[in-house]
Design a protein around this motif. Structure first.
Motif, short mmCIF file in Angstrom:
data_model
loop_
_atom_site.label_atom_id
_atom_site.label_comp_id
_atom_site.label_asym_id
_atom_site.label_seq_id
_atom_site.Cartn_x
_atom_site.Cartn_y
_atom_site.Cartn_z
N THR A 195 -8.53 -3.49 1.85
CA THR A 195 -7.83 -3.21 0.53
C THR A 195 -6.62 -2.14 0.79
O THR A 195 -5.62 -2.20 0.32
N VAL B 296 -5.03 -1.61 3.67
CA VAL B 296 -4.10 -2.17 4.57
C VAL B 296 -3.19 -3.27 3.61
O VAL B 296 -2.03 -3.16 3.69
N LEU B 297 -3.83 -3.97 2.61
CA LEU B 297 -2.98 -4.63 1.92
C LEU B 297 -2.33 -4.11 1.06
O LEU B 297 -1.11 -4.48 0.65
N VAL C 66 -0.82 -0.91 1.56
CA VAL C 66 0.16 -0.45 2.30
C VAL C 66 1.42 -1.48 2.64
O VAL C 66 2.61 -1.34 2.50
N LEU C 67 0.95 -2.83 2.95
CA LEU C 67 1.83 -3.75 3.05
C LEU C 67 2.52 -4.08 1.84
O LEU C 67 3.52 -4.45 1.88
N LEU C 68 1.77 -4.18 0.70
CA LEU C 68 2.39 -4.40 -0.59
C LEU C 68 3.44 -3.32 -0.64
O LEU C 68 4.61 -3.63 -1.20
N ALA D 85 5.07 -1.44 1.41
CA ALA D 85 6.22 -1.58 2.18
C ALA D 85 7.08 -2.68 1.94
O ALA D 85 8.25 -2.62 1.97
N ALA D 86 6.58 -3.78 1.41
CA ALA D 86 7.23 -4.94 1.04
C ALA D 86 8.39 -4.98 -0.24
O ALA D 86 9.22 -4.95 -0.34
#
Length: 245
Positions: free
Chosen positions: A86, A88-89, A91-93, A95-96
């Motif tokens: 959760t 990691v997701l 952080v990726l969201l 960043a996007a």
């Protein structure tokens, strides 16, 4: 039936059998040694050993305990992994979203800058002939028209200079100055953008100035390069500075 009292030899045999039984209990109830004797209901019984002898059972190994151990509940194994996933997701969201915002800002800024280049260049080409021309016969009108193209500090400076220097000199020598943007054989005005941002554009213009006055014989042509700074205002693009090069 009369009771019989065990003799010394029998008592020794029973005592030995009792010790052997206790020893076997301490060792995890191992099988009796070869030819061991045990006491059963007050009687001594001799147990014959197998041909290959008695063998102790194998010691349990760590692998057997691990194989027999019940599987851990999934609730104990996976919560940490789920939390990490959760995170990691998330952080990726994030960043996007940041990348999208940056790209969107860059696109809008680039679009605004490109629009500024076109608009400011057009405004500079229109303002230059008006700002750089005057006729001693109607100076107030010419200077007033020029000020409509100016902004900021340059607007104030232009008013002071024309009133204190240009106006009196033009009247004294009956000067008439007409400025036009040079046009090569292609007919395209010699003007280009030097630098640009959404709110400020610097334009380079090649100006031909034809001057007539009592100080010169005939008409004098001056070929000038002028750097004109344009600023975005509520009333459109205005001249905020002029420098002769």
């Amino acid at each position: 039936m009369p009771k019989t009292t065990p003799g010394p030899r029998t008592r020794r045999t029973m005592t030995a059998a009792t010790r052997a039984a206790a020893k076997r209990a301490e060792r995890g109830h191992r099988a009796p040694a070869p030819d061991a004797s045990v006491a059963v209901a007050g009687r001594t019984v001799l147990i014959e050993a197998p041909k290959n002898g008695w063998e102790d059972p194998p010691e349990p190994s760590l692998e057997s305990f691990e194989e027999d151990a019940p599987p851990k509940d999934e609730a104990e194994v996976h919560p940490r992994g789920r939390r990490l996933l959760t995170l990691v997701l998330g952080v990726l969201l994030l960043a996007a979203l940041v990348a999208t915002a940056v790209l969107g800002w860059q696109y809008r800024d680039g679009s605004r800058t490109e629009s500024a280049r076109t608009q400011a260049l057009t405004a500079a080409q229109k303002a230059a002939p008006v700002v750089l021309s005057y006729d001693y016969r109607h100076l107030d009108k010419d200077f007033a028209s020029a000020r409509t193209h100016l902004t900021g500090g340059f607007h104030t400076e232009y008013g002071k200079t024309t009133k204190a220097v240009v106006g009196p000199t033009a009247k004294k020598y009956r000067a008439v100055v007409k400025a036009t943007i040079a046009a090569p054989a292609t007919g395209t005005p010699a003007a280009s953008v030097v630098s640009a941002s959404p709110d400020k554009v610097v334009v380079l213009l090649f100006i031909n100035q034809v001057t007539e006055s009592t100080q010169v014989s005939g008409a004098r042509v001056d070929l000038n390069r002028v750097r004109m700074t344009m600023a975005r205002t509520d009333g459109g693009w205005k001249v905020s500075g002029v420098d002769a090069l």
